[in-house]
Design an enzyme around this catalytic site. Structure first.
Site, short mmCIF file in Angstrom:
data_model
loop_
_atom_site.label_atom_id
_atom_site.label_comp_id
_atom_site.label_asym_id
_atom_site.label_seq_id
_atom_site.Cartn_x
_atom_site.Cartn_y
_atom_site.Cartn_z
CG ASP A 121 -0.22 -0.13 2.53
OD1 ASP A 121 0.93 -0.59 2.44
OD2 ASP A 121 -0.91 -0.06 3.55
CD GLN A 122 6.52 0.96 -0.07
OE1 GLN A 122 6.66 0.23 0.78
NE2 GLN A 122 7.68 1.30 -0.60
N GLY A 148 15.45 12.26 -21.96
CA GLY A 148 15.82 12.04 -23.56
C GLY A 148 16.65 10.85 -23.53
N GLY A 149 17.86 10.98 -23.87
CA GLY A 149 18.74 10.04 -24.33
C GLY A 149 18.54 9.70 -25.86
CD1 TRP A 150 20.26 5.94 -30.35
CD2 TRP A 150 21.46 7.81 -30.48
NE1 TRP A 150 20.42 6.26 -31.66
CE2 TRP A 150 21.34 7.50 -31.82
CE3 TRP A 150 22.25 9.05 -30.44
CZ2 TRP A 150 21.85 7.97 -32.92
CZ3 TRP A 150 22.79 9.47 -31.58
CH2 TRP A 150 22.61 8.89 -32.84
CD GLU A 206 22.35 11.21 -26.83
OE1 GLU A 206 22.90 10.58 -27.65
OE2 GLU A 206 22.33 11.14 -25.59
CE1 TYR A 284 29.24 8.63 -23.55
CE2 TYR A 284 30.69 8.96 -21.52
CZ TYR A 284 29.22 9.16 -22.27
OH TYR A 284 28.29 9.57 -21.66
CG ASP A 285 29.63 5.98 -27.78
OD1 ASP A 285 30.38 4.96 -27.34
OD2 ASP A 285 28.48 6.29 -27.59
CD1 TRP A 423 26.92 4.53 -20.77
CD2 TRP A 423 25.33 5.97 -19.91
NE1 TRP A 423 25.68 3.92 -21.05
CE2 TRP A 423 24.70 4.65 -20.62
CE3 TRP A 423 24.51 6.67 -19.38
CZ2 TRP A 423 23.26 4.42 -20.79
CZ3 TRP A 423 23.13 6.70 -19.43
CH2 TRP A 423 22.53 5.67 -20.04
#
Length: 445
Positions: A121-122, A148-150, A206, A284-285, A423
């Site tokens: 019930d929480q 968002g994000g990719w 992005e 990165y990437d 990440w």
């Protein structure tokens, strides 16, 4: 950032024509007054993935168990989505929202930060409740919702298009995440159910003004509209903080790109930095496993190629204060298989992405560490460039290990930058080896 990072493969390959040369340089002591070089503590920002609680079985409690919670200053929760009508939303919509993971999923005592099982019930359970419990144990820790994000930047451009759409979009995000007014999901949710969980908002669009995922809309006017969107978030967050007599402001941050062409297409740097508390730089990437040749994905320095130093300098030249630049660091690697040409494998033709645990060409550090210790792979280091890779004669993985991350932490201190971002937290070892390396490096110990 990814939800999934696989979608970046084609984009990264197309970005090679945008490369600019950056040569190594010594520390410039360029931090603004009041930055970390003046005694302020460094930001240590870790992304916690909503979906990591499933296959990886990485729970919020694991941040306490591996010691990371006491070292972090910020947790960015990835991700919140934007609807087709330009609103922040949640629900149980496969591929679009996961209210079950966010706030409905009950956790037992063993997986709970406070060691107490959730009750039926929480009003708040799931990751949100665990983050609230983690903050109770670490009062200085801040949690931001990352939007968002990719994969979930699809409708950002539409949401930011007009003054009216921006106002409505920002208000919906504040209602959902800052006020904590969650949709009712059985006994979960309701008005104010998640109040106090989030201390601000991280914008992970992005990309404004340039291509992102295949279904993500972008427009030439995104650059102006992103500036106005940041201003609208700052205005509404500050107004709500005043209305609540909050002693500290709600924070506003953004994840931003490394490619100069993407920076110039979507970011009015001097103006947005007035309203943003800091930005998390893509570190990165730089190269990914969908490319036909092996290459570094996260080098500190790289002449004629993307690099951490090049990214920092690109943002500083455009007017970003050094103390508001937080360097992104990967807790994963990019990998190729069918590598030919001999030598150490770097810069050689490859057949395709390497097989991996979760997605081809993408592997967690904790798995790569095991490869390094297996004896089957040789560890290579470019000590001047500040990057490392594994190669067994056929398969190559470019990644950051504790040695590389220590070098990057030293760089942050030398250049008086804002700190480090990671990440993602679920890719570290069970004893938080990478988090510890960065934290010690930032302390200079």
């Amino acid at each position: 950032m990814r939800r999934s990072m696989l979608g970046r493969l084609a984009v990264a390959a197309c970005s090679l024509s945008l490369l600019t040369a950056f040569a190594p340089a010594g520390g410039d002591g360029g931090g603004a007054s009041g930055g970390p070089g003046s005694g302020t503590s460094y930001k240590k920002v870790g992304y916690f993935t909503q979906w990591g609680v499933y296959g990886r079985d990485f729970q919020v409690r694991d941040l306490e168990a591996n010691g990371s919670a006491g070292k972090l200053t910020h947790i960015n929760y990835a991700f919140g989505n934007v609807s087709a009508d330009g609103r922040c939303f949640t629900g149980n919509v496969p591929g679009e929202a996961d209210a079950w993971a966010d706030y409905a999923r009950p956790l037992d005592a063993a997986d709970s930060v406070d060691g107490v099982a959730d009750t039926v019930d929480q009003p708040l359970a799931g990751n949100f409740n665990q983050l609230r419990e983690l903050k109770a144990k670490h009062p200085g820790l801040k949690v931001l919702i990352s939007l968002g994000g990719w994969s979930w930047s699809t409708h950002f451009s539409d949401a930011a298009l007009t003054p009216a759409s921006r106002k409505a979009f920002v208000a919906s995000c504040i209602d959902l995440y800052i006020k904590g007014d969650l949709p009712q999901d059985g006994t979960r949710g309701g008005a104010g159910a998640a109040a106090g969980v989030f201390d601000g908002i991280d914008l992970d669009w992005e990309w404004p003004g340039s291509a992102g995922d295949t279904d993500t809309t972008y427009r030439p006017e995104d650059k102006r509209n992103f500036t106005e969107l940041v201003k609208e978030f700052r205005t509404q967050l500050d107004a709500y903080a005043r209305s609540q007599k909050r002693r500290t402001k709600y924070e506003l941050t953004a994840f931003v790109p490394t490619a100069p062409a993407k920076i110039d297409a979507g970011f009015d740097v001097r103006r947005i930095m007035r309203d943003l508390d800091f930005v998390n730089l893509q570190g990165y990437d730089f190269h990914v496993s969908g490319e036909p040749r092996t290459a570094q994905q996260s080098a500190l320095y790289a002449r004629g190629d993307f690099s951490v130093h090049g990214t920092v300098e690109a943002w500083k030249r455009r007017g970003a204060p050094a103390h508001k630049l937080v360097v992104g660091m990967p807790f994963y690697g990019q990998g190729w298989t069918g590598v030919s040409g001999g030598g150490d494998g770097m810069g050689q033709p490859a057949a395709g992405p390497a097989p991996a645990t979760w997605a081809a060409g993408y592997e967690d550090y904790k798995a790569l560490k095991k490869l390094a210790e297996s004896g089957a792979y040789q560890v290579h280091r470019d000590r001047r460039g500040g990057h490392a890779w594994l190669f067994d004669g056929t398969t190559l993985w470019t990644y950051d290990d504790p040695w590389v991350l220590r070098a990057k932490a030293d760089y942050v201190r030398e250049h008086r930058l804002g700190g480090a971002m990671f990440w993602s937290l679920d890719a570290d070892t069970a004893d938080g080896e990478l988090m510890t390396a960065v934290e010690r490096g930032l302390r200079g110990s």
